[in-house]
Design a protein around this motif. Structure first.
Motif, PDB file in Angstrom:
ATOM      1  N   ASP A 290      21.819  44.802  29.787  1.00 55.59           N
ATOM      2  CA  ASP A 290      22.595  45.361  30.777  1.00 55.59           C
ATOM      3  C   ASP A 290      24.041  44.859  30.802  1.00 55.59           C
ATOM      4  N   ARG A 291      24.652  44.948  29.539  1.00 58.39           N
ATOM      5  CA  ARG A 291      25.884  44.354  29.186  1.00 58.39           C
ATOM      6  C   ARG A 291      27.209  44.676  29.991  1.00 58.39           C
ATOM      7  N   ASP A 292      26.995  45.833  30.568  1.00 57.64           N
ATOM      8  CA  ASP A 292      28.189  46.403  31.459  1.00 57.64           C
ATOM      9  C   ASP A 292      28.450  45.358  32.596  1.00 57.64           C
ATOM     10  N   VAL A 293      27.109  44.539  33.197  1.00 60.90           N
ATOM     11  CA  VAL A 293      27.429  43.627  34.212  1.00 60.90           C
ATOM     12  C   VAL A 293      27.916  42.552  33.522  1.00 60.90           C
ATOM     13  N   ALA A 294      27.431  42.328  32.234  1.00 62.54           N
ATOM     14  CA  ALA A 294      27.991  40.981  31.772  1.00 62.54           C
ATOM     15  C   ALA A 294      29.356  40.918  31.803  1.00 62.54           C
ATOM     16  N   ILE A 295      30.109  41.980  31.256  1.00 63.68           N
ATOM     17  CA  ILE A 295      31.531  41.831  31.202  1.00 63.68           C
ATOM     18  C   ILE A 295      32.290  42.000  32.407  1.00 63.68           C
ATOM     19  N   GLY A 296      31.606  43.029  33.385  1.00 65.35           N
ATOM     20  CA  GLY A 296      32.048  43.110  34.504  1.00 65.35           C
ATOM     21  C   GLY A 296      32.112  41.853  35.537  1.00 65.35           C
ATOM     22  N   ASN A 297      30.879  41.181  35.585  1.00 64.17           N
ATOM     23  CA  ASN A 297      30.797  39.982  36.107  1.00 64.17           C
ATOM     24  C   ASN A 297      31.992  38.992  35.785  1.00 64.17           C
ATOM     25  N   LEU A 298      32.453  38.834  34.690  1.00 61.48           N
ATOM     26  CA  LEU A 298      33.262  37.744  34.213  1.00 61.48           C
ATOM     27  C   LEU A 298      34.754  38.109  34.542  1.00 61.48           C
ATOM     28  N   ILE A 299      34.993  39.424  34.020  1.00 60.44           N
ATOM     29  CA  ILE A 299      36.390  39.925  34.216  1.00 60.44           C
ATOM     30  C   ILE A 299      36.650  40.040  35.784  1.00 60.44           C
ATOM     31  N   GLY A 300      35.517  40.587  36.626  1.00 56.27           N
ATOM     32  CA  GLY A 300      35.769  40.429  37.985  1.00 56.27           C
ATOM     33  C   GLY A 300      35.899  38.990  38.598  1.00 56.27           C
ATOM     34  N   SER A 301      35.023  38.275  38.198  1.00 57.16           N
ATOM     35  CA  SER A 301      35.180  36.794  38.502  1.00 57.16           C
ATOM     36  C   SER A 301      36.747  36.191  38.251  1.00 57.16           C
ATOM     37  N   SER A 302      37.101  36.528  37.126  1.00 53.47           N
ATOM     38  CA  SER A 302      38.584  35.826  36.650  1.00 53.47           C
ATOM     39  C   SER A 302      39.165  36.477  37.635  1.00 53.47           C
ATOM     40  N   ILE A 303      39.393  37.663  38.001  1.00 48.55           N
ATOM     41  CA  ILE A 303      40.457  38.465  39.023  1.00 48.55           C
ATOM     42  C   ILE A 303      40.366  37.888  40.277  1.00 48.55           C
ATOM     43  N   TYR A 304      39.171  37.849  40.891  1.00 47.36           N
ATOM     44  CA  TYR A 304      38.831  37.238  42.290  1.00 47.36           C
ATOM     45  C   TYR A 304      39.214  35.719  42.357  1.00 47.36           C
ATOM     46  N   ASN A 305      38.774  35.155  41.030  1.00 46.03           N
ATOM     47  CA  ASN A 305      39.184  33.780  41.477  1.00 46.03           C
ATOM     48  C   ASN A 305      40.758  33.304  41.704  1.00 46.03           C
ATOM     49  N   ILE A 306      41.462  34.037  41.284  1.00 46.81           N
ATOM     50  CA  ILE A 306      42.891  33.962  41.462  1.00 46.81           C
ATOM     51  C   ILE A 306      43.232  34.647  43.014  1.00 46.81           C
ATOM     52  N   LEU A 307      42.962  36.005  42.854  1.00 52.36           N
ATOM     53  CA  LEU A 307      43.401  36.681  43.987  1.00 52.36           C
ATOM     54  C   LEU A 307      42.563  36.286  45.533  1.00 52.36           C
ATOM     55  N   VAL A 308      41.467  36.101  45.501  1.00 47.07           N
ATOM     56  CA  VAL A 308      40.787  35.660  46.822  1.00 47.07           C
ATOM     57  C   VAL A 308      40.399  34.508  46.782  1.00 47.07           C
ATOM     58  N   ILE A 309      40.006  33.523  45.907  1.00 48.13           N
ATOM     59  CA  ILE A 309      39.477  32.274  45.873  1.00 48.13           C
ATOM     60  C   ILE A 309      40.714  31.353  46.053  1.00 48.13           C
ATOM     61  N   LEU A 310      41.552  31.451  45.177  1.00 52.56           N
ATOM     62  CA  LEU A 310      42.821  30.699  45.007  1.00 52.56           C
ATOM     63  C   LEU A 310      43.816  31.123  46.465  1.00 52.56           C
ATOM     64  N   GLY A 311      43.685  32.541  46.582  1.00 50.87           N
ATOM     65  CA  GLY A 311      44.749  33.017  47.823  1.00 50.87           C
ATOM     66  C   GLY A 311      43.845  32.421  49.081  1.00 50.87           C
ATOM     67  N   LEU A 312      42.706  32.526  49.339  1.00 50.09           N
ATOM     68  CA  LEU A 312      42.290  31.816  50.631  1.00 50.09           C
ATOM     69  C   LEU A 312      42.475  30.319  50.796  1.00 50.09           C
ATOM     70  N   THR A 313      42.345  29.423  49.649  1.00 51.32           N
ATOM     71  CA  THR A 313      42.501  28.174  49.510  1.00 51.32           C
ATOM     72  C   THR A 313      44.127  28.056  49.970  1.00 51.32           C
ATOM     73  N   MET A 314      44.638  28.497  49.302  1.00 56.13           N
ATOM     74  CA  MET A 314      46.250  28.584  49.639  1.00 56.13           C
ATOM     75  C   MET A 314      46.723  28.840  51.185  1.00 56.13           C
ATOM     76  N   THR A 315      45.989  29.772  51.632  1.00 54.14           N
ATOM     77  CA  THR A 315      46.299  30.137  52.922  1.00 54.14           C
ATOM     78  C   THR A 315      45.914  29.024  53.937  1.00 54.14           C
ATOM     79  N   ILE A 316      44.763  28.179  53.701  1.00 53.66           N
ATOM     80  CA  ILE A 316      44.136  27.363  54.713  1.00 53.66           C
ATOM     81  C   ILE A 316      44.941  25.635  54.445  1.00 53.66           C
ATOM     82  N   ALA A 317      45.642  25.616  53.309  1.00 52.47           N
ATOM     83  CA  ALA A 317      46.246  24.389  53.000  1.00 52.47           C
ATOM     84  C   ALA A 317      47.374  24.062  53.990  1.00 52.47           C
ATOM     85  N   PRO A 318      47.668  23.320  54.810  1.00 50.98           N
ATOM     86  CA  PRO A 318      48.820  23.420  55.917  1.00 50.98           C
ATOM     87  C   PRO A 318      50.094  23.032  55.300  1.00 50.98           C
TER      88      PRO A 318
END
Length: 356
Positions: free
Chosen positions: A270-298
């Motif tokens: 199921d190699r579409d999931v393999a690539i999609g998971n990694l590319i999607g994770s790399s995008i959301y790591n910056i946009l969502v994960i780090l974005g949320l972390t930055m917004t809660i840092a006083p």
């Protein structure tokens, strides 16, 4: 726990340090920082598995197409450890660890995990990845460098990243509707296989998996607290920076869900999931994960000079390299996978022997 010289510090001194905070979570038991770190890692991985399973089944219950499950639900689910580590690092005033963790995780995702998967089996790439996912990954990496150029990431910049996540997800939903009829029919069969037969069973199914999702998030946050405290104690013991620990131990530890998901997807073909998971994770790591972390840092998040000059540009370069690789022959070959893995091992060696 003893200092390098062997003298036992006063109790007040022990309790005031990072290790003290981590050890208090163990009900007063005295544990070595490495054991605290390992315990946190195990709990984080268990929580991430619960999040991934609960989120995936809730998505199926809501009849979300498979292309979106791989790029959104699975990607965000496997990125929960990074979010937990980021929130905990900010709460413990260890911002460089949070940024280093994101940079290190994205480098590891593409170079090592994607490369390892391609070494196992060549990975076919989808046009959606070339048209949308990889360009957004590049744009997010470059935007992060621009935001961090003054040595600090603040709340307003975090909001910009979160808006970018909403726009990307909306574009992803729109473009995914262009999937072929054959893929939609296959998805309908998958839904029929897992959906409960009765309405009552369906409600229980939804309630159980929603509870699993919430419990997994809580467990992941608790494990991340142990993980960050244990890692920071190790860093202080050996005289290395929080950013270095974030780039190495924490990044590798929190990427375990991506590694497990990608390897299993590759073995199941199921190699579409393999690539999609990694590319999607790399995008959301910056946009969502780090974005949320930055917004809660006083007071914002400090970015270390080495991370700004070396690791963030390297993460952007890795994202840029993906574009020609994905376009060439519409697949990631075993040779390209081998080059990716070799590049990561060289990078890790330089971290260990030059920058520690």
């Amino acid at each position: 726990m003893r200092r390098a010289g062997g003298d036992r510090p006063p109790r007040a001194d022990r309790d005031s340090g990072d290790a003290g905070r981590g050890l208090r979570l163990t009900a007063g038991l005295t544990l070595h920082p490495a054991l605290v770190f390992v315990a946190g890692l195990v709990i984080v991985l268990a929580g991430a598995e619960m999040v991934l399973r609960g989120a995936s089944r809730v998505a199926v219950r809501l009849r979300v197409p498979p292309i979106l499950i791989g790029l959104t639900v699975v990607s965000v689910g496997t990125s929960v450890p990074e979010l937990a580590v980021g929130i905990t690092a900010v709460a413990e005033d260890k911002g460089p660890l949070a940024v280093g963790n994101i940079a290190g995780t994205n480098i590891l995702n593409i170079l090592f995990i994607l490369g390892l998967s391609a070494l196992m089996r060549p990975l076919p790439t989808r046009m959606l990845s070339v048209r949308l996912d990889v360009p957004v990954m590049i744009a997010a990496a470059l935007a992060l460098i621009a935001m961090a150029w003054d040595g600090r990431l603040d709340r307003s910049e975090g909001v910009v990243l979160l808006i970018g996540a909403v726009l990307y997800t909306a574009a992803l939903v729109r473009l995914s509707r262009e999937e072929s009829a054959a893929m939609q029919r296959e998805f309908a069969r998958e839904v029929a296989d897992v959906m409960p037969a009765t309405l009552r069973s369906a409600r229980l199914f939804m309630a159980w998996n929603s509870a699993l999702l919430l419990a997994g998030m809580a467990l992941t946050l608790f494990g991340a607290d142990l993980l960050v405290n244990g890692a920071s104690s190790i860093a202080r013991t050996y005289g290395v920076s929080d950013a270095f620990i974030g780039l190495t131990i924490v990044a590798i530890g929190t990427s375990a869900p991506e590694l497990a998901t990608t390897v299993l997807s590759t073995l199941k073909n199921d190699r579409d999931v393999a690539i999609g998971n990694l590319i999607g994770s790399s995008i959301y790591n910056i946009l969502v994960i780090l974005g949320l972390t930055m917004t809660i840092a006083p007071h914002g998040i400090e970015v270390g000079s080495d991370v700004l000059r070396i690791d963030l540009p390297l993460a952007a370069l890795v994202a840029i390299v993906c574009l020609p690789v994905f376009r060439s022959e519409r697949r990631v070959s075993r040779t390209e996978g081998g080059l990716f893995v070799s590049a990561y091992l060289i990078y890790l060696s330089l971290l260990l022997f030059v920058r520690h």
